[in-house]
Design a protein around this motif. Structure first.
Motif, short mmCIF file in Angstrom:
data_model
loop_
_atom_site.label_atom_id
_atom_site.label_comp_id
_atom_site.label_asym_id
_atom_site.label_seq_id
_atom_site.Cartn_x
_atom_site.Cartn_y
_atom_site.Cartn_z
N ARG A 102 0.84 -1.19 0.00
CA ARG A 102 0.00 0.00 0.00
C ARG A 102 0.88 1.25 0.00
O ARG A 102 2.02 1.21 0.44
N GLN A 103 0.30 2.32 -0.53
CA GLN A 103 1.01 3.58 -0.55
C GLN A 103 0.06 4.71 -0.22
O GLN A 103 -0.92 4.94 -0.95
N ALA A 104 0.33 5.39 0.87
CA ALA A 104 -0.46 6.53 1.30
C ALA A 104 0.12 7.80 0.68
O ALA A 104 1.31 7.84 0.33
N PRO A 105 -0.68 8.85 0.56
CA PRO A 105 -0.18 10.11 -0.03
C PRO A 105 1.05 10.62 0.71
O PRO A 105 1.05 10.71 1.94
N GLU A 108 -5.49 5.49 9.39
CA GLU A 108 -4.12 5.35 8.89
C GLU A 108 -3.95 4.21 7.89
O GLU A 108 -2.88 4.05 7.30
N ASP A 109 -5.01 3.42 7.68
CA ASP A 109 -4.96 2.39 6.63
C ASP A 109 -5.31 2.97 5.26
O ASP A 109 -5.23 2.27 4.25
N MET A 145 -9.75 -7.09 5.24
CA MET A 145 -9.31 -6.02 6.14
C MET A 145 -10.42 -5.72 7.14
O MET A 145 -11.52 -5.30 6.73
N ASN A 146 -10.15 -5.97 8.41
CA ASN A 146 -11.11 -5.71 9.48
C ASN A 146 -10.57 -4.64 10.41
O ASN A 146 -9.37 -4.34 10.40
N VAL A 179 -0.52 -4.57 10.55
CA VAL A 179 -1.85 -5.09 10.17
C VAL A 179 -2.14 -6.46 10.77
O VAL A 179 -3.26 -6.97 10.62
N LYS A 180 -1.17 -7.05 11.45
CA LYS A 180 -1.35 -8.40 11.99
C LYS A 180 -2.51 -8.42 12.97
O LYS A 180 -2.64 -7.55 13.82
N GLY A 181 -3.37 -9.42 12.80
CA GLY A 181 -4.56 -9.53 13.65
C GLY A 181 -5.76 -8.80 13.11
O GLY A 181 -6.89 -9.02 13.57
N ARG A 182 -5.56 -7.92 12.12
CA ARG A 182 -6.67 -7.18 11.51
C ARG A 182 -6.86 -7.56 10.04
O ARG A 182 -7.98 -7.63 9.55
#
Length: 123
Positions: A38-41, A89-90, A83-84, A64-67
């Protein structure tokens, strides 16, 4: 040549869920590892999760582990990212990638990339 097409992105509230899909086609025999990045702005591209194309073993980034959970539909050649408990921030463009190498997580090890799908998490 491997072709990758992502889908499933969208706008979701914090705490919600999304499932991303990556349809894989072409020379799939050359694949050993699939991954989501992933790439955020304004930020560098970030590793999210990988899955082995042969034995479906997985590895998830600590953030992200666990989610998030990466998985694969062997019959349909589709890789998923469930994705849960999403957080603001995701928010990022999520990319599917394929590598000829085993158990790699650096983006430089991946030679085939999809165009990405936007995920936006509102607070």
């Amino acid at each position: 040549q491997v072709q990758l097409v992502e889908s499933g992105g969208g706008l979701v509230q914090a705490g919600g869920s999304l499932r991303l899909s990556c349809a894989v086609s072409g020379s799939t025999f050359s694949i050993n590892t699939m991954a989501w990045f992933r790439q955020a702005p304004g930020k560098e591209r970030e590793f999210v999760a990988t899955i082995s194309w042969t034995d479906s073993s997985t590895w998830h980034a600590t953030s992200v582990k666990g989610r998030f959970t990466i998985s694969r539909d062997n019959a349909m050649d589709i890789v998923y990212l469930q994705m849960n408990a999403l957080k603001p921030e995701d928010t990022a463009v999520y990319y599917c990638a394929a590598s000829r190498s085993w158990r790699v997580t650096a983006d430089t090890d991946f030679t085939s990339w999809g165009r990405g799908t936007q995920v936006t998490v509102s607070s």
